[in-house]
Design a protein around this motif. Structure first.
Motif, mmCIF file in Angstrom:
data_model
loop_
_atom_site.group_PDB
_atom_site.id
_atom_site.type_symbol
_atom_site.label_atom_id
_atom_site.label_comp_id
_atom_site.label_asym_id
_atom_site.label_seq_id
_atom_site.Cartn_x
_atom_site.Cartn_y
_atom_site.Cartn_z
ATOM 1 N N UNK A 107 19.269 -24.648 12.800
ATOM 2 C CA UNK A 107 18.955 -23.225 12.955
ATOM 3 C C UNK A 107 17.750 -22.837 12.102
ATOM 4 N N UNK A 108 17.657 -23.415 10.896
ATOM 5 C CA UNK A 108 16.526 -23.075 10.034
ATOM 6 C C UNK A 108 15.206 -23.585 10.607
ATOM 7 N N UNK A 117 5.397 -20.611 11.937
ATOM 8 C CA UNK A 117 5.327 -22.020 12.316
ATOM 9 C C UNK A 117 4.716 -22.942 11.264
ATOM 10 N N UNK A 118 3.831 -22.436 10.428
ATOM 11 C CA UNK A 118 3.204 -23.282 9.410
ATOM 12 C C UNK A 118 4.236 -23.912 8.484
ATOM 13 N N UNK A 119 5.395 -23.277 8.340
ATOM 14 C CA UNK A 119 6.428 -23.832 7.463
ATOM 15 C C UNK A 119 7.076 -25.085 8.048
ATOM 16 N N UNK A 120 6.810 -25.390 9.309
ATOM 17 C CA UNK A 120 7.258 -26.668 9.867
ATOM 18 C C UNK A 120 6.639 -27.840 9.112
ATOM 19 N N UNK A 121 5.490 -27.606 8.481
ATOM 20 C CA UNK A 121 4.859 -28.637 7.657
ATOM 21 C C UNK A 121 5.845 -29.155 6.610
ATOM 22 N N UNK A 122 6.579 -28.242 5.992
ATOM 23 C CA UNK A 122 7.529 -28.619 4.943
ATOM 24 C C UNK A 122 8.617 -29.521 5.490
ATOM 25 N N UNK A 123 9.147 -29.183 6.646
ATOM 26 C CA UNK A 123 10.239 -29.967 7.220
ATOM 27 C C UNK A 123 9.748 -31.335 7.684
ATOM 28 N N UNK A 188 0.243 -19.445 1.001
ATOM 29 C CA UNK A 188 0.945 -20.196 2.036
ATOM 30 C C UNK A 188 1.387 -21.559 1.513
ATOM 31 N N UNK A 189 0.549 -22.161 0.677
ATOM 32 C CA UNK A 189 0.930 -23.448 0.080
ATOM 33 C C UNK A 189 2.222 -23.303 -0.712
ATOM 34 N N UNK A 190 2.351 -22.218 -1.468
ATOM 35 C CA UNK A 190 3.574 -21.993 -2.242
ATOM 36 C C UNK A 190 4.778 -21.783 -1.327
ATOM 37 N N UNK A 191 4.572 -21.119 -0.213
ATOM 38 C CA UNK A 191 5.673 -20.923 0.736
ATOM 39 C C UNK A 191 6.095 -22.254 1.356
ATOM 40 N N UNK A 192 5.129 -23.133 1.608
ATOM 41 C CA UNK A 192 5.454 -24.453 2.161
ATOM 42 C C UNK A 192 6.248 -25.264 1.142
ATOM 43 N N UNK A 193 5.866 -25.188 -0.123
ATOM 44 C CA UNK A 193 6.604 -25.906 -1.175
ATOM 45 C C UNK A 193 8.027 -25.365 -1.285
ATOM 46 N N UNK A 194 8.169 -24.048 -1.243
ATOM 47 C CA UNK A 194 9.512 -23.444 -1.305
ATOM 48 C C UNK A 194 10.349 -23.889 -0.111
ATOM 49 N N UNK A 195 9.736 -23.958 1.047
ATOM 50 C CA UNK A 195 10.472 -24.379 2.239
ATOM 51 C C UNK A 195 10.857 -25.855 2.158
ATOM 52 N N UNK A 200 15.234 -29.908 1.394
ATOM 53 C CA UNK A 200 16.041 -30.822 0.587
ATOM 54 C C UNK A 200 17.475 -30.299 0.460
ATOM 55 N N UNK A 201 17.604 -29.004 0.211
ATOM 56 C CA UNK A 201 18.937 -28.413 0.075
ATOM 57 C C UNK A 201 19.732 -28.558 1.370
ATOM 58 N N UNK A 202 19.089 -28.316 2.493
ATOM 59 C CA UNK A 202 19.755 -28.457 3.788
ATOM 60 C C UNK A 202 20.217 -29.894 4.002
ATOM 61 N N UNK A 203 19.379 -30.845 3.609
ATOM 62 C CA UNK A 203 19.732 -32.260 3.724
ATOM 63 C C UNK A 203 20.919 -32.591 2.811
#
Length: 250
Positions: A107-108, A117-123, A188-195, A200-203
């Motif tokens: 869901x996340x 969508x840019x936060x998909x980079x984190x995943x 945005x870089x900080x948001x990607x790091x937070x995501x 990791x938490x979801x995993x």
């Protein structure tokens, strides 16, 4: 524009790395205790996660940020389907089900795809670079613990187009260069790091949900003996250090 995002992600997720290694599930895993039932449940839930991630990465394959870290050679869905045939049989689709934590993870991924969508980079970073890093050590543990036949049961960690250690190392360098070239500002870089930390938490939540199955398989006493000691911080496996970088890039 260069934000040195690869290094920022590495530094910004160090604590999450250590927490991932210190789940009871992974402590057992790193001791060579891989029980078939909880492991195949993990594979099933990772299949659902990667299916969602890869659908969204393809959806945004022309996005100005996401497209730059979209590498179809990393796709895991087809390999995981082969793993599921091995562990469940040809009718695996009727047998697998999502854990509650697995549902939240999927869901996340879909939520960020629909909102930022840019936060998909984190995943993508957390999952794929983990497979290319510590995942290669985990593959050896799995093969040994489950006494698997050749070329069966570890498709998640098999990269047919990256057939050697050198090829994997070179690709990881290419991936880091792609991260550093992303057109993102500091915010945005900080948001990607937070995501990434949230990924990791979801995993962790997925493997936490499987710990009762592991304890039931090996017994409370053995489980407690193995899981009471913390592992050192996340690093690649090195002489004198038993830690393994599990779920992200060097």
């Amino acid at each position: 524009m260069s934000t040195d995002l690869a290094s920022k992600l590495r530094e910004g997720t160090k604590h999450s790395h250590t927490m991932a290694e210190n789940t009871a599930f992974m402590k057992c895993f790193l001791k060579g205790i891989v029980e078939r039932e909880p492991f195949r449940k993990l594979i099933a839930n990772l299949y659902l996660v990667y299916s969602a991630l890869e659908e969204q990465l393809q959806r945004y394959s022309t996005h100005p940020v996401v497209s730059l870290i979209y590498f179809p050679i990393l796709n895991r869905k087809a390999n995981l389907e082969k793993d599921l045939v091995f562990y469940y049989g040809e009718n695996w689709r009727e047998q697998i089900s999502a854990l509650e934590a697995g549902k939240v993870y999927v869901e996340r991924i879909n939520e960020v795809a629909n909102t930022e969508p840019a936060l998909l980079v984190a995943h993508a970073y957390v999952r794929y670079m983990g497979d290319l890093s510590g995942g290669q050590s985990l593959k050896k543990i799995i093969r040994s613990a489950l006494d698997l036949p050749a070329n069966e049961g570890t498709g998640l960690h098999e990269f047919e187009q990256l057939p050697s250690v050198e090829a994997i190392r070179a690709f990881k360098g290419q991936y880091r260069d792609a991260l550093n070239a992303l057109p993102v500002d500091d915010a945005l870089a900080e948001k990607i790091i937070a995501e990434a930390n949230y990924a990791f938490e979801l995993n962790r939540n997925v493997v936490h949900e499987l710990e009762a199955d592991v304890k039931a398989a090996i017994g409370d006493h053995v489980f407690d003996l193995i899981t009471r000691q913390d592992l050192p911080g996340s690093t690649e496996r090195s002489p004198g250090n038993n830690a393994v970088r599990l779920v992200a890039a060097e």
